[in-house]
Design an enzyme around this catalytic site. Structure first.
Site, PDB file in Angstrom:
ATOM      1  N   SER A 208       2.398  -6.949  -1.521  1.00 10.41           N
ATOM      2  CA  SER A 208       3.066  -6.191  -2.056  1.00 10.41           C
ATOM      3  C   SER A 208       2.261  -4.774  -1.081  1.00 10.41           C
ATOM      4  CB  SER A 208       2.734  -6.024  -3.575  1.00 10.41           C
ATOM      5  OG  SER A 208       1.683  -5.521  -3.970  1.00 10.41           O
TER       6      SER A 208
ATOM      7  N   ASP B 167       2.504   2.526 -10.320  1.00 12.85           N
ATOM      8  CA  ASP B 167       3.657   1.703 -11.542  1.00 12.85           C
ATOM      9  C   ASP B 167       2.253   0.991 -11.696  1.00 12.85           C
ATOM     10  OD1 ASP B 167       2.993  -0.223  -9.350  1.00 12.85           O
ATOM     11  OD2 ASP B 167       4.651  -0.684  -9.265  1.00 12.85           O
TER      12      ASP B 167
ATOM     13  N   HIS C 160       0.069  -1.044  -9.159  1.00 14.15           N
ATOM     14  CA  HIS C 160       0.612   0.048  -6.928  1.00 14.15           C
ATOM     15  C   HIS C 160       0.305   0.907  -6.841  1.00 14.15           C
ATOM     16  CE1 HIS C 160       3.371  -3.823  -7.358  1.00 14.15           C
ATOM     17  NE2 HIS C 160       2.154  -4.068  -6.195  1.00 14.15           N
TER      18      HIS C 160
END
Ligand code: NAG
Ligand code: NAG
Ligand code: NAG
Ligand code: NAG
Length: 392
Positions: A47, A350, A353
Protein backbone atom coordinates in the site's frame (compact mmCIF):
# COMPACT_ATOMS: atom_id res chain seq x y z
CA UNK A 1 26.93 -0.30 -19.36
CA UNK A 2 25.06 2.51 -20.91
CA UNK A 3 24.35 5.53 -18.79
CA UNK A 4 20.91 7.04 -19.01
CA UNK A 5 21.99 10.58 -19.18
CA UNK A 6 20.22 13.28 -21.09
CA UNK A 7 23.32 13.79 -23.19
CA UNK A 8 25.89 11.17 -24.04
CA UNK A 9 28.78 11.45 -21.66
CA UNK A 10 31.92 9.31 -21.78
CA UNK A 11 31.76 7.27 -18.60
CA UNK A 12 35.52 7.41 -18.03
CA UNK A 13 35.17 11.17 -17.90
CA UNK A 14 32.35 10.90 -15.40
CA UNK A 15 34.53 8.65 -13.27
CA UNK A 16 37.51 10.98 -13.38
CA UNK A 17 35.37 13.99 -12.65
CA UNK A 18 33.93 12.26 -9.65
CA UNK A 19 37.35 11.44 -8.19
CA UNK A 20 38.36 15.07 -8.53
CA UNK A 21 35.18 16.38 -6.96
CA UNK A 22 34.45 13.70 -4.42
CA UNK A 23 35.84 15.49 -1.41
CA UNK A 24 33.80 18.61 -1.91
CA UNK A 25 30.68 17.52 -3.74
CA UNK A 26 29.66 14.39 -1.92
CA UNK A 27 26.35 15.92 -0.93
CA UNK A 28 26.16 18.35 -3.77
CA UNK A 29 23.13 17.44 -5.86
CA UNK A 30 24.80 18.74 -9.01
CA UNK A 31 27.65 16.23 -9.01
CA UNK A 32 28.94 17.50 -12.30
CA UNK A 33 27.10 14.83 -14.31
CA UNK A 34 23.88 15.07 -16.30
CA UNK A 35 20.72 14.24 -14.42
CA UNK A 36 19.13 10.88 -15.11
CA UNK A 37 16.25 10.53 -17.52
CA UNK A 38 14.50 7.29 -16.76
CA UNK A 39 11.96 6.67 -19.53
CA UNK A 40 9.82 4.38 -17.36
CA UNK A 41 9.27 3.15 -13.81
CA UNK A 42 8.26 -0.35 -12.80
CA UNK A 43 7.19 -0.56 -9.18
CA UNK A 44 6.71 -3.51 -6.83
CA UNK A 45 5.28 -3.26 -3.34
CA UNK A 46 2.37 -2.81 -0.97
CA UNK A 47 0.00 0.00 0.00
CA UNK A 48 2.91 2.38 0.46
CA UNK A 49 3.13 2.52 -3.34
CA UNK A 50 -0.15 1.07 -4.70
CA UNK A 51 -1.63 3.56 -7.18
CA UNK A 52 -4.83 1.59 -7.81
CA UNK A 53 -4.12 -2.14 -7.98
CA UNK A 54 -6.08 -3.42 -5.03
CA UNK A 55 -8.83 -0.87 -5.73
CA UNK A 56 -9.24 -2.31 -9.24
CA UNK A 57 -9.11 -5.94 -8.15
CA UNK A 58 -11.30 -5.70 -5.04
CA UNK A 59 -12.85 -2.78 -3.21
CA UNK A 60 -11.84 0.80 -3.89
CA UNK A 61 -11.17 3.05 -0.89
CA UNK A 62 -14.00 5.56 -0.42
CA UNK A 63 -13.94 9.28 0.40
CA UNK A 64 -12.30 10.92 2.26
CA UNK A 65 -9.48 8.89 0.65
CA UNK A 66 -8.07 11.03 -2.16
CA UNK A 67 -9.60 14.28 -0.91
CA UNK A 68 -6.42 16.34 -0.77
CA UNK A 69 -4.98 16.14 -4.26
CA UNK A 70 -7.23 14.13 -6.57
CA UNK A 71 -10.40 15.44 -4.88
CA UNK A 72 -11.91 11.97 -5.18
CA UNK A 73 -10.81 8.44 -4.28
CA UNK A 74 -7.81 7.62 -6.48
CA UNK A 75 -7.11 3.98 -5.65
CA UNK A 76 -4.41 5.06 -3.23
CA UNK A 77 -4.74 4.49 0.49
CA UNK A 78 -3.91 8.07 1.42
CA UNK A 79 -5.58 11.46 1.23
CA UNK A 80 -3.38 12.26 -1.77
CA UNK A 81 -0.18 11.30 -3.50
CA UNK A 82 2.34 8.67 -2.46
CA UNK A 83 6.12 8.78 -2.60
CA UNK A 84 6.03 6.83 -5.88
CA UNK A 85 3.88 9.61 -7.38
CA UNK A 86 6.46 12.22 -6.39
CA UNK A 87 9.23 10.03 -7.81
CA UNK A 88 7.39 9.75 -11.16
CA UNK A 89 6.71 13.49 -11.15
CA UNK A 90 10.37 14.16 -10.43
CA UNK A 91 11.32 12.41 -13.68
CA UNK A 92 8.51 14.14 -15.56
CA UNK A 93 6.74 10.83 -15.99
CA UNK A 94 2.99 10.31 -15.62
CA UNK A 95 1.65 8.75 -12.43
CA UNK A 96 1.95 4.98 -12.76
CA UNK A 97 -1.05 2.98 -13.90
CA UNK A 98 -1.76 -0.13 -11.89
CA UNK A 99 -1.17 -3.32 -13.87
CA UNK A 100 -4.41 -4.78 -12.49
CA UNK A 101 -6.52 -1.82 -13.59
CA UNK A 102 -8.41 -2.62 -16.78
CA UNK A 103 -9.90 0.85 -17.24
CA UNK A 104 -8.10 3.78 -18.83
CA UNK A 105 -4.61 2.58 -18.09
CA UNK A 106 -1.57 3.85 -19.95
CA UNK A 107 1.65 1.87 -19.58
CA UNK A 108 3.74 3.85 -22.05
CA UNK A 109 6.06 4.97 -19.23
CA UNK A 110 5.82 2.13 -16.77
CA UNK A 111 3.51 0.00 -14.71
CA UNK A 112 2.78 -0.52 -11.05
CA UNK A 113 2.55 -4.08 -9.71
CA UNK A 114 2.20 -3.03 -6.05
CA UNK A 115 -1.05 -3.80 -4.24
CA UNK A 116 -2.16 -2.72 -0.81
CA UNK A 117 -1.73 -5.57 1.64
CA UNK A 118 0.96 -7.34 -0.38
CA UNK A 119 3.57 -9.46 1.34
CA UNK A 120 6.90 -10.82 0.12
CA UNK A 121 6.05 -14.40 1.18
CA UNK A 122 2.64 -15.89 0.29
CA UNK A 123 -0.08 -14.11 2.28
CA UNK A 124 -1.27 -15.67 5.54
CA UNK A 125 -4.36 -17.89 5.30
CA UNK A 126 -7.45 -16.80 7.16
CA UNK A 127 -6.35 -13.26 7.95
CA UNK A 128 -8.44 -10.54 6.32
CA UNK A 129 -6.87 -7.50 4.75
CA UNK A 130 -3.89 -9.01 2.94
CA UNK A 131 -3.46 -9.07 -0.82
CA UNK A 132 -3.17 -12.33 -2.77
CA UNK A 133 -0.62 -10.59 -5.02
CA UNK A 134 2.55 -11.32 -3.08
CA UNK A 135 5.94 -10.46 -4.56
CA UNK A 136 6.43 -13.68 -6.59
CA UNK A 137 3.11 -12.97 -8.34
CA UNK A 138 4.05 -9.34 -8.91
CA UNK A 139 7.18 -10.61 -10.62
CA UNK A 140 5.13 -13.06 -12.74
CA UNK A 141 2.84 -10.22 -13.76
CA UNK A 142 5.87 -8.14 -14.73
CA UNK A 143 7.31 -10.99 -16.83
CA UNK A 144 3.95 -11.41 -18.53
CA UNK A 145 3.70 -7.66 -19.05
CA UNK A 146 7.17 -7.45 -20.56
CA UNK A 147 6.35 -10.09 -23.16
CA UNK A 148 2.77 -9.24 -24.01
CA UNK A 149 3.24 -5.48 -24.04
CA UNK A 150 5.78 -5.91 -26.85
CA UNK A 151 3.44 -8.13 -28.84
CA UNK A 152 0.76 -5.44 -28.55
CA UNK A 153 3.24 -2.64 -29.26
CA UNK A 154 4.25 -4.30 -32.52
CA UNK A 155 0.63 -4.55 -33.60
CA UNK A 156 0.49 -0.74 -33.39
CA UNK A 157 -2.66 1.35 -33.16
CA UNK A 158 -4.09 2.81 -30.00
CA UNK A 159 -3.30 -0.24 -27.87
CA UNK A 160 0.28 -0.25 -29.09
CA UNK A 161 0.64 3.40 -28.11
CA UNK A 162 -0.26 2.53 -24.51
CA UNK A 163 2.72 0.16 -24.16
CA UNK A 164 6.36 1.00 -23.37
CA UNK A 165 9.11 0.81 -25.96
CA UNK A 166 11.14 -2.36 -25.72
CA UNK A 167 14.33 -0.48 -24.90
CA UNK A 168 12.72 1.17 -21.88
CA UNK A 169 13.00 -2.06 -19.89
CA UNK A 170 16.78 -1.81 -19.70
CA UNK A 171 16.71 1.92 -18.99
CA UNK A 172 13.83 2.01 -16.52
CA UNK A 173 13.95 2.61 -12.80
CA UNK A 174 12.75 -0.43 -10.84
CA UNK A 175 11.44 0.50 -7.39
CA UNK A 176 10.61 -1.72 -4.42
CA UNK A 177 8.84 -1.00 -1.13
CA UNK A 178 7.59 -4.18 0.49
CA UNK A 179 8.01 -6.13 3.73
CA UNK A 180 5.85 -4.21 6.18
CA UNK A 181 2.96 -6.65 5.75
CA UNK A 182 5.14 -9.70 6.32
CA UNK A 183 5.84 -8.31 9.77
CA UNK A 184 2.39 -6.82 10.29
CA UNK A 185 0.49 -9.98 9.34
CA UNK A 186 2.66 -12.08 11.65
CA UNK A 187 1.90 -9.69 14.50
CA UNK A 188 -1.83 -9.89 13.72
CA UNK A 189 -1.56 -13.69 13.59
CA UNK A 190 -0.37 -13.54 17.22
CA UNK A 191 3.09 -14.90 16.50
CA UNK A 192 5.69 -14.11 19.15
CA UNK A 193 8.45 -11.60 18.43
CA UNK A 194 10.96 -14.46 18.54
CA UNK A 195 9.01 -16.40 15.92
CA UNK A 196 8.74 -13.36 13.67
CA UNK A 197 12.43 -12.56 14.06
CA UNK A 198 13.30 -16.13 13.12
CA UNK A 199 11.26 -15.84 9.91
CA UNK A 200 13.08 -12.73 8.65
CA UNK A 201 15.96 -14.45 6.79
CA UNK A 202 13.48 -16.48 4.74
CA UNK A 203 11.44 -13.35 3.91
CA UNK A 204 14.55 -11.44 2.85
CA UNK A 205 15.77 -14.38 0.73
CA UNK A 206 12.48 -14.37 -1.16
CA UNK A 207 12.84 -10.66 -1.73
CA UNK A 208 16.38 -11.02 -3.06
CA UNK A 209 15.42 -13.85 -5.39
CA UNK A 210 12.74 -11.66 -7.00
CA UNK A 211 15.24 -8.84 -7.45
CA UNK A 212 17.52 -11.31 -9.23
CA UNK A 213 14.70 -12.44 -11.50
CA UNK A 214 14.04 -8.83 -12.47
CA UNK A 215 17.73 -8.34 -13.18
CA UNK A 216 17.66 -11.48 -15.34
CA UNK A 217 14.85 -9.91 -17.35
CA UNK A 218 17.04 -6.86 -17.93
CA UNK A 219 16.32 -4.55 -14.98
CA UNK A 220 19.46 -2.54 -14.16
CA UNK A 221 18.48 0.48 -12.06
CA UNK A 222 17.06 -0.78 -8.82
CA UNK A 223 15.85 1.34 -5.94
CA UNK A 224 15.00 -0.53 -2.77
CA UNK A 225 13.21 1.09 0.16
CA UNK A 226 13.63 -0.68 3.49
CA UNK A 227 10.65 -0.99 5.85
CA UNK A 228 9.38 1.87 7.99
CA UNK A 229 8.98 2.10 11.77
CA UNK A 230 5.93 -0.14 12.03
CA UNK A 231 5.91 0.46 15.79
CA UNK A 232 4.87 4.09 15.23
CA UNK A 233 1.65 3.18 13.38
CA UNK A 234 -1.68 3.29 15.24
CA UNK A 235 -2.83 -0.12 13.91
CA UNK A 236 0.18 -1.61 15.66
CA UNK A 237 0.11 0.58 18.76
CA UNK A 238 -3.30 -0.86 19.68
CA UNK A 239 -1.81 -4.39 19.87
CA UNK A 240 -0.79 -5.65 23.28
CA UNK A 241 2.42 -7.05 21.79
CA UNK A 242 3.55 -3.51 21.05
CA UNK A 243 4.80 -3.25 24.65
CA UNK A 244 7.17 -0.56 25.84
CA UNK A 245 7.05 2.91 24.26
CA UNK A 246 9.93 5.17 23.29
CA UNK A 247 9.95 8.91 24.04
CA UNK A 248 7.87 9.63 20.92
CA UNK A 249 5.16 7.10 21.77
CA UNK A 250 6.31 4.43 19.30
CA UNK A 251 6.53 0.77 20.23
CA UNK A 252 10.12 -0.19 21.00
CA UNK A 253 9.84 -3.95 20.39
CA UNK A 254 7.99 -3.52 17.09
CA UNK A 255 10.47 -0.95 15.81
CA UNK A 256 13.30 -3.28 16.80
CA UNK A 257 11.60 -5.95 14.71
CA UNK A 258 11.51 -3.60 11.71
CA UNK A 259 15.17 -2.75 12.26
CA UNK A 260 16.09 -6.43 12.40
CA UNK A 261 14.35 -6.87 9.06
CA UNK A 262 16.21 -3.85 7.69
CA UNK A 263 19.61 -5.15 8.87
CA UNK A 264 19.03 -8.43 7.04
CA UNK A 265 17.76 -6.57 3.98
CA UNK A 266 20.88 -4.43 3.93
CA UNK A 267 23.09 -7.53 4.07
CA UNK A 268 21.10 -9.03 1.21
CA UNK A 269 21.63 -5.88 -0.85
CA UNK A 270 25.39 -6.04 -0.27
CA UNK A 271 25.28 -9.58 -1.65
CA UNK A 272 23.03 -8.55 -4.56
CA UNK A 273 25.58 -5.93 -5.61
CA UNK A 274 28.14 -8.75 -5.87
CA UNK A 275 25.78 -11.14 -7.65
CA UNK A 276 24.39 -8.59 -10.12
CA UNK A 277 27.48 -6.80 -11.45
CA UNK A 278 25.63 -4.68 -14.03
CA UNK A 279 23.05 -3.34 -11.60
CA UNK A 280 23.01 0.07 -9.94
CA UNK A 281 21.28 -0.68 -6.65
CA UNK A 282 20.25 2.16 -4.36
CA UNK A 283 19.23 1.24 -0.84
CA UNK A 284 16.94 3.87 0.69
CA UNK A 285 16.62 4.01 4.46
CA UNK A 286 12.95 4.93 4.60
CA UNK A 287 12.93 3.77 8.21
CA UNK A 288 15.23 6.60 9.28
CA UNK A 289 13.46 9.16 7.09
CA UNK A 290 10.07 8.26 8.61
CA UNK A 291 11.39 8.00 12.15
CA UNK A 292 13.09 11.36 11.82
CA UNK A 293 9.79 12.90 10.69
CA UNK A 294 7.89 11.31 13.59
CA UNK A 295 10.47 12.20 16.21
CA UNK A 296 10.84 15.80 14.98
CA UNK A 297 7.24 16.30 13.87
CA UNK A 298 6.73 19.68 15.52
CA UNK A 299 9.99 21.05 14.21
CA UNK A 300 8.91 20.14 10.66
CA UNK A 301 5.44 21.66 11.04
CA UNK A 302 3.52 18.47 11.79
CA UNK A 303 1.53 17.38 14.83
CA UNK A 304 0.27 14.20 16.55
CA UNK A 305 2.50 11.90 14.48
CA UNK A 306 1.28 8.65 16.06
CA UNK A 307 -2.41 9.49 15.79
CA UNK A 308 -4.55 8.75 12.73
CA UNK A 309 -6.14 11.74 10.98
CA UNK A 310 -8.95 9.69 9.47
CA UNK A 311 -10.65 7.16 11.73
CA UNK A 312 -12.38 7.05 15.05
CA UNK A 313 -11.79 6.81 18.72
CA UNK A 314 -9.28 6.47 21.47
CA UNK A 315 -5.74 7.62 21.97
CA UNK A 316 -4.77 6.89 18.35
CA UNK A 317 -8.06 7.80 16.64
CA UNK A 318 -7.96 4.25 15.31
CA UNK A 319 -10.58 1.54 15.67
CA UNK A 320 -10.59 -1.41 13.30
CA UNK A 321 -14.41 -1.45 13.46
CA UNK A 322 -14.66 2.14 12.21
CA UNK A 323 -12.04 2.50 9.52
CA UNK A 324 -11.42 5.59 7.46
CA UNK A 325 -14.14 6.07 4.84
CA UNK A 326 -16.40 3.40 6.34
CA UNK A 327 -19.32 3.22 8.71
CA UNK A 328 -18.92 1.08 11.81
CA UNK A 329 -20.89 0.41 14.95
CA UNK A 330 -19.45 1.54 18.29
CA UNK A 331 -21.39 1.03 21.51
CA UNK A 332 -24.54 0.44 19.44
CA UNK A 333 -24.19 3.66 17.42
CA UNK A 334 -23.29 3.91 13.72
CA UNK A 335 -20.24 6.08 13.22
CA UNK A 336 -18.43 7.19 10.06
CA UNK A 337 -14.63 7.18 10.01
CA UNK A 338 -14.02 10.73 8.81
CA UNK A 339 -11.03 12.96 8.25
CA UNK A 340 -9.45 15.29 10.78
CA UNK A 341 -9.66 19.00 10.09
CA UNK A 342 -6.22 19.58 8.65
CA UNK A 343 -4.46 16.58 7.08
CA UNK A 344 -1.71 18.88 5.80
CA UNK A 345 -0.19 19.05 9.30
CA UNK A 346 -0.63 15.37 10.04
CA UNK A 347 1.78 12.49 9.48
CA UNK A 348 -0.55 9.53 9.71
CA UNK A 349 -3.64 9.37 7.52
CA UNK A 350 -5.69 6.30 8.48
CA UNK A 351 -3.76 4.48 11.18
CA UNK A 352 -1.60 2.53 8.70
CA UNK A 353 -0.69 4.93 5.88
CA UNK A 354 0.92 8.33 5.63
CA UNK A 355 -0.73 11.58 4.53
CA UNK A 356 0.17 13.28 1.27
CA UNK A 357 1.89 16.00 3.31
CA UNK A 358 4.09 13.39 5.00
CA UNK A 359 4.77 11.59 1.70
CA UNK A 360 5.84 14.86 0.09
CA UNK A 361 8.06 15.69 3.05
CA UNK A 362 9.61 12.19 2.93
CA UNK A 363 10.14 12.42 -0.82
CA UNK A 364 11.98 15.74 -0.38
CA UNK A 365 14.17 14.12 2.27
CA UNK A 366 15.05 10.98 0.31
CA UNK A 367 15.55 12.63 -3.06
CA UNK A 368 18.66 14.42 -1.82
CA UNK A 369 20.41 11.10 -1.26
CA UNK A 370 20.74 11.79 2.47
CA UNK A 371 19.06 8.47 3.31
CA UNK A 372 20.51 6.51 0.38
CA UNK A 373 23.36 4.07 0.02
CA UNK A 374 25.22 5.05 -2.11
CA UNK A 375 24.48 8.60 -0.89
CA UNK A 376 23.68 10.06 -4.28
CA UNK A 377 20.61 12.12 -5.18
CA UNK A 378 17.64 10.48 -6.89
CA UNK A 379 18.43 12.38 -10.08
CA UNK A 380 21.88 10.79 -10.22
CA UNK A 381 20.78 7.24 -9.48
CA UNK A 382 21.40 6.02 -13.04
CA UNK A 383 25.17 6.52 -12.84
CA UNK A 384 26.49 3.19 -11.68
CA UNK A 385 30.01 4.54 -11.42
CA UNK A 386 29.04 6.77 -8.53
CA UNK A 387 27.70 3.78 -6.68
CA UNK A 388 30.88 1.83 -7.28
CA UNK A 389 32.93 4.63 -5.77
CA UNK A 390 31.27 3.86 -2.47
CA UNK A 391 31.28 0.09 -2.64
CA UNK A 392 34.57 -0.97 -4.21
C1 NAG B 1 -0.27 7.83 -22.63
O1 NAG B 1 0.67 8.53 -21.86
C2 NAG B 1 1.60 9.28 -22.62
C3 NAG B 1 2.60 9.88 -21.63
O2 NAG B 1 1.96 10.62 -20.65
C4 NAG B 1 0.89 10.33 -23.43
O3 NAG B 1 1.81 11.04 -24.21
C5 NAG B 1 -0.15 9.65 -24.32
O4 NAG B 1 -0.90 10.63 -25.00
C6 NAG B 1 -1.08 8.79 -23.49
N1 NAG B 1 -1.97 8.05 -24.39
C7 NAG B 1 -3.30 8.19 -24.34
C8 NAG B 1 -4.09 7.41 -25.34
O5 NAG B 1 -3.85 8.90 -23.54
C1 NAG C 1 8.51 -14.42 -23.27
O1 NAG C 1 8.61 -14.70 -24.63
C2 NAG C 1 9.75 -15.45 -24.98
C3 NAG C 1 9.82 -15.55 -26.48
O2 NAG C 1 8.55 -15.64 -27.06
C4 NAG C 1 9.66 -16.81 -24.30
O3 NAG C 1 10.82 -17.55 -24.59
C5 NAG C 1 9.58 -16.59 -22.80
O4 NAG C 1 9.40 -17.82 -22.15
C6 NAG C 1 8.43 -15.69 -22.46
N1 NAG C 1 8.47 -15.40 -21.04
C7 NAG C 1 7.39 -15.42 -20.29
C8 NAG C 1 7.61 -15.09 -18.85
O5 NAG C 1 6.29 -15.68 -20.70
C1 NAG D 1 -5.04 -13.08 18.18
O1 NAG D 1 -5.38 -12.82 19.53
C2 NAG D 1 -6.53 -12.00 19.69
C3 NAG D 1 -6.69 -11.67 21.16
O2 NAG D 1 -6.54 -12.81 21.95
C4 NAG D 1 -7.76 -12.72 19.11
O3 NAG D 1 -8.89 -11.90 19.23
C5 NAG D 1 -7.49 -12.99 17.63
O4 NAG D 1 -8.55 -13.72 17.07
C6 NAG D 1 -6.20 -13.78 17.46
N1 NAG D 1 -5.89 -13.84 16.03
C7 NAG D 1 -5.58 -14.97 15.41
C8 NAG D 1 -5.34 -14.88 13.93
O5 NAG D 1 -5.48 -16.04 15.98
C1 NAG E 1 -18.03 2.94 24.48
O1 NAG E 1 -18.65 3.28 25.70
C2 NAG E 1 -17.81 3.17 26.84
C3 NAG E 1 -18.64 3.40 28.08
O2 NAG E 1 -19.43 4.57 27.95
C4 NAG E 1 -16.66 4.16 26.72
O3 NAG E 1 -15.79 4.06 27.85
C5 NAG E 1 -15.89 3.85 25.45
O4 NAG E 1 -14.87 4.83 25.27
C6 NAG E 1 -16.81 3.84 24.25
N1 NAG E 1 -16.04 3.36 23.11
C7 NAG E 1 -15.74 4.13 22.07
C8 NAG E 1 -14.86 3.52 21.03
O5 NAG E 1 -16.13 5.30 21.94
Amino acid sequence: MESLSATKFPTTYVGRLLVLCLATTLLNPVFGAPICKFPAIFNFGDSNSDTGGIAAAFLAPQAPYGQTFFHKPSGRVSDGRLMIDFIAQNFELPYLSAYLDSLGTNFSHGANFATAGSTIKPPPCGLAGYSPFFLDLQFNQFAEFKNRSQFIKHQGGIFGSLMPNEKYFAKALYTFDIGQNDLGSAIYANKTLQEIDASIPDIVNSFASNVKKIYNLGGRHLRIHNTGPIGCLPYMLIKSLSGQRDEYGCSKPLNELAQNFNRKLKEAIVQLRKDLPLAAITHVDIYSAKYSLISNANKYGFEKPTMACCGHGGEYNYNSNVQCGRVGVVNGTEIFGGSCENPSVRVNWDGIHYTEAANKFLFDQISTGAFSDPPIPLNMACHRHFGNMFHN
